[in-house]
Design a protein around this motif. Structure first.
Motif, mmCIF file in Angstrom:
data_model
loop_
_atom_site.group_PDB
_atom_site.id
_atom_site.type_symbol
_atom_site.label_atom_id
_atom_site.label_comp_id
_atom_site.label_asym_id
_atom_site.label_seq_id
_atom_site.Cartn_x
_atom_site.Cartn_y
_atom_site.Cartn_z
ATOM 1 N N VAL A 1 -30.122 -6.034 -14.343
ATOM 2 C CA VAL A 1 -28.726 -5.359 -13.114
ATOM 3 C C VAL A 1 -28.562 -4.100 -13.631
ATOM 4 O O VAL A 1 -27.049 -3.350 -13.397
ATOM 5 N N TRP B 1 -21.325 -11.047 -15.084
ATOM 6 C CA TRP B 1 -22.698 -11.272 -15.368
ATOM 7 C C TRP B 1 -22.983 -10.950 -16.854
ATOM 8 O O TRP B 1 -22.082 -9.910 -16.937
ATOM 9 N N GLY C 1 -25.235 -15.981 -15.518
ATOM 10 C CA GLY C 1 -24.510 -15.248 -14.119
ATOM 11 C C GLY C 1 -23.431 -16.221 -14.013
ATOM 12 O O GLY C 1 -24.111 -17.410 -14.262
ATOM 13 N N TRP D 1 -29.444 -14.528 -5.915
ATOM 14 C CA TRP D 1 -28.507 -13.741 -6.271
ATOM 15 C C TRP D 1 -28.895 -12.596 -6.917
ATOM 16 O O TRP D 1 -29.505 -12.869 -8.283
ATOM 17 N N ARG D 2 -28.479 -11.973 -7.041
ATOM 18 C CA ARG D 2 -28.519 -10.374 -7.592
ATOM 19 C C ARG D 2 -30.121 -9.671 -7.725
ATOM 20 O O ARG D 2 -30.285 -9.603 -9.164
ATOM 21 N N TRP E 1 -33.510 -13.295 -8.078
ATOM 22 C CA TRP E 1 -33.589 -14.393 -9.559
ATOM 23 C C TRP E 1 -34.331 -15.297 -9.802
ATOM 24 O O TRP E 1 -34.274 -16.590 -10.172
ATOM 25 N N ARG F 1 -25.736 0.831 -5.225
ATOM 26 C CA ARG F 1 -25.299 0.765 -6.267
ATOM 27 C C ARG F 1 -24.187 1.655 -6.771
ATOM 28 O O ARG F 1 -23.748 2.607 -6.121
ATOM 29 N N GLN G 1 -23.647 -0.907 -11.241
ATOM 30 C CA GLN G 1 -23.204 -2.493 -10.839
ATOM 31 C C GLN G 1 -23.649 -2.041 -9.458
ATOM 32 O O GLN G 1 -24.478 -1.620 -9.365
ATOM 33 N N TRP G 2 -22.577 -2.943 -8.421
ATOM 34 C CA TRP G 2 -22.963 -2.881 -7.205
ATOM 35 C C TRP G 2 -21.922 -2.353 -6.687
ATOM 36 O O TRP G 2 -20.470 -2.534 -7.011
#
Length: 469
Positions: free
Chosen positions: A196, A227, A252, A314-315, A318, A416, A426-427
């Motif tokens: 991530v 996470w 996570g 997710w993320r 995944w 991001r 991160q996001w």
């Protein structure tokens, strides 16, 4: 953070700062020109951030390691004269640019052309140069200097020459395994290794808007996300490996705060490194006070009602690397228009009052590899997942998924929250669109940067402790 950037911007602009070629990247000159045109404070602050001496030095080190930056890649293409910073696109002028389909994803074009699309207007901003943090850089340099090249064994595990799992070994877990991937499997592993973009992630909160096919808000979820990378940690304590995570690459976890009918749902997923071992995947349901142990098939279910995001989404992506189920193809290279990663300074999209569309969105030109992951058994949620993976920071700029008929199903775009001075990420926001029923999710995050070493600890990856928050 924004106060000091505003002051630095004024100093830089008033001094007419220019940086010698070879010490930086061409993005700075492009952004200097763009800022003069827009005059927006958020663009001035971004320019100040990429002109930070730490950012300039780190960008150069990564360019030296890769052998190129985004501008070098773009130089290899012949671009339409109109495709440049400042161009604005909307339903009124789309027809003037027939070349757009070569750069802008199909679903975004359709949205711009629609009467009530989820993106109403796009403005092109200068291309940035992106890179990961110094820990990843140093680990990748060390692996390269030792000429260690991992391979994929018969169980679908990425392994070093000594047989250790690459993503569990502290010497190799932080490194990008293939800087210049030669096939789809290598590109997949490089994307997986990116993770991530940080060693420890925390969203407080994450807001998920679930919108119906008419563009109306159906339900809004609020939750917390944690996470953590378990091995090869270089920057955020604990360093090295986290205790008792010998089998797992990363973990996570999620805790839902609202609405009331789902408040208290908690989930933890820990990714097993070896291809023949299952992830540890547990979810607590407060309605019956039970903890369920989930299987790989459960990972294809929506995270909760109304979300177009499954546990495998997710993320961003995944799904477990599985050579028996999936075929990994490197289709080629191209340029695409994608959301910039400016969230640490400003959000690059402006949400509509309905909370179910973007009134405006910025995009930049990015060089990408195109990775197709195809389901060989006909049992997965997607027949084909196409990822457009950035050639600078090894993260997916955009995704397109098809159903088992190989018809358009979902698209994923995100932006991001990336810090130029240290390359950590991160996001900021995510847009997931269901092309079949027109449902939409807009997800916004508030990343926590300070004190992550004490705010993200082992109890958040233990479902029995997480559920009692």
């Amino acid at each position: 953070m924004r106060r000091w950037l505003s002051g630095l911007t004024l100093v830089l602009l008033s001094a007419g700062v220019s940086v010698l070629a070879g010490e930086t990247n061409r993005a700075i000159e492009q952004w200097q020109n763009f800022v003069k045109h827009t005059g927006k404070s958020q663009h001035q602050q971004w320019l100040a951030a990429i002109m930070d001496p730490k950012a300039i030095a780190l960008a150069k080190r990564w360019k030296d390691l890769r052998g190129y930056d985004a501008y070098d890649k773009i130089d290899a293409y012949s671009l339409p004269a109109e495709l440049k910073p400042g161009l604005t696109l909307n339903k009124h002028n789309l027809a003037q640019y027939p070349w757009l389909s070569d750069y802008l994803p199909r679903d975004v074009i359709n949205s711009l052309a629609a009467e009530k699309g989820y993106v109403r207007e796009i403005t092109i901003v200068p291309t940035n140069t992106y890179y990961m943090n110094e820990g990843v850089l140093n680990a990748t340099l060390a692996v390269r200097d030792k000429q260690w090249v991992p391979t994929t064994n018969e169980n679908g595990t990425l392994v070093n020459s000594d047989g250790t799992a690459t993503l569990l070994n502290d010497e190799t877990a932080a490194a990008i395994p293939y800087l210049h991937p030669q096939d789809g499997l290598q590109l997949n592993w490089t994307f997986v290794a990116h993770g991530v973009g940080t060693e420890t992630l925390l969203f407080d909160p994450m807001i998920s808007n679930s919108c119906d096919g008419e563009g109306r808000l159906d339900v809004q979820y609020e939750g917390l996300i944690w996470w953590q990378k378990f091995h090869g940690r270089q920057s955020i304590k604990p360093l090295g490996s986290i205790a008792d995570k010998d089998r797992f690459v990363e973990g996570g976890s999620l805790f839902v705060l609202s609405p009331n009918d789902v408040s208290g749902i908690a989930a933890v997923r820990q990714r097993a490194a070896r291809g023949d071992e299952s992830d540890d995947f547990r979810i607590f349901l407060p309605s019956n006070r039970r903890t369920r142990v989930l299987s790989g098939n459960d990972a294809q279910d929506p995270m909760y009602y109304g979300l177009e995001v499954s546990w495998d989404d997710w993320r961003a992506f995944w799904a477990k690397t599985d050579l028996q189920t999936f075929e990994y193809n490197l289709v080629g290279e191209k340029l695409i228009l994608a959301s910039p990663e400016t969230g640490y300074i400003y959000r690059s999209a402006n949400m509509a009052e309905s909370q179910c569309a973007w009134n405006s969105m910025e995009m930049e030109l990015r060089p990408v590899w195109v990775l197709e992951i195809k389901d060989k058994k006909g049992v997965y949620q997607y027949k084909t997942r196409t990822l457009y993976i950035d050639q600078e920071n090894y993260y997916a700029q955009y995704q397109e998924m098809t159903d088992q008929r190989d018809q358009p199903y979902r698209t994923w775009d995100d932006s991001r929250s990336w810090r130029p001075f240290d390359g950590d990420a991160q996001w900021d926001h995510i847009t997931v669109h269901n092309e079949f029923n027109n449902r939409l999710n807009i997800i916004t995050m508030t990343p926590v940067w300070d004190d992550r070493d004490i705010k993200v600890t082992e109890e958040y990856f233990d479902i029995d402790q997480l559920r009692d928050l």
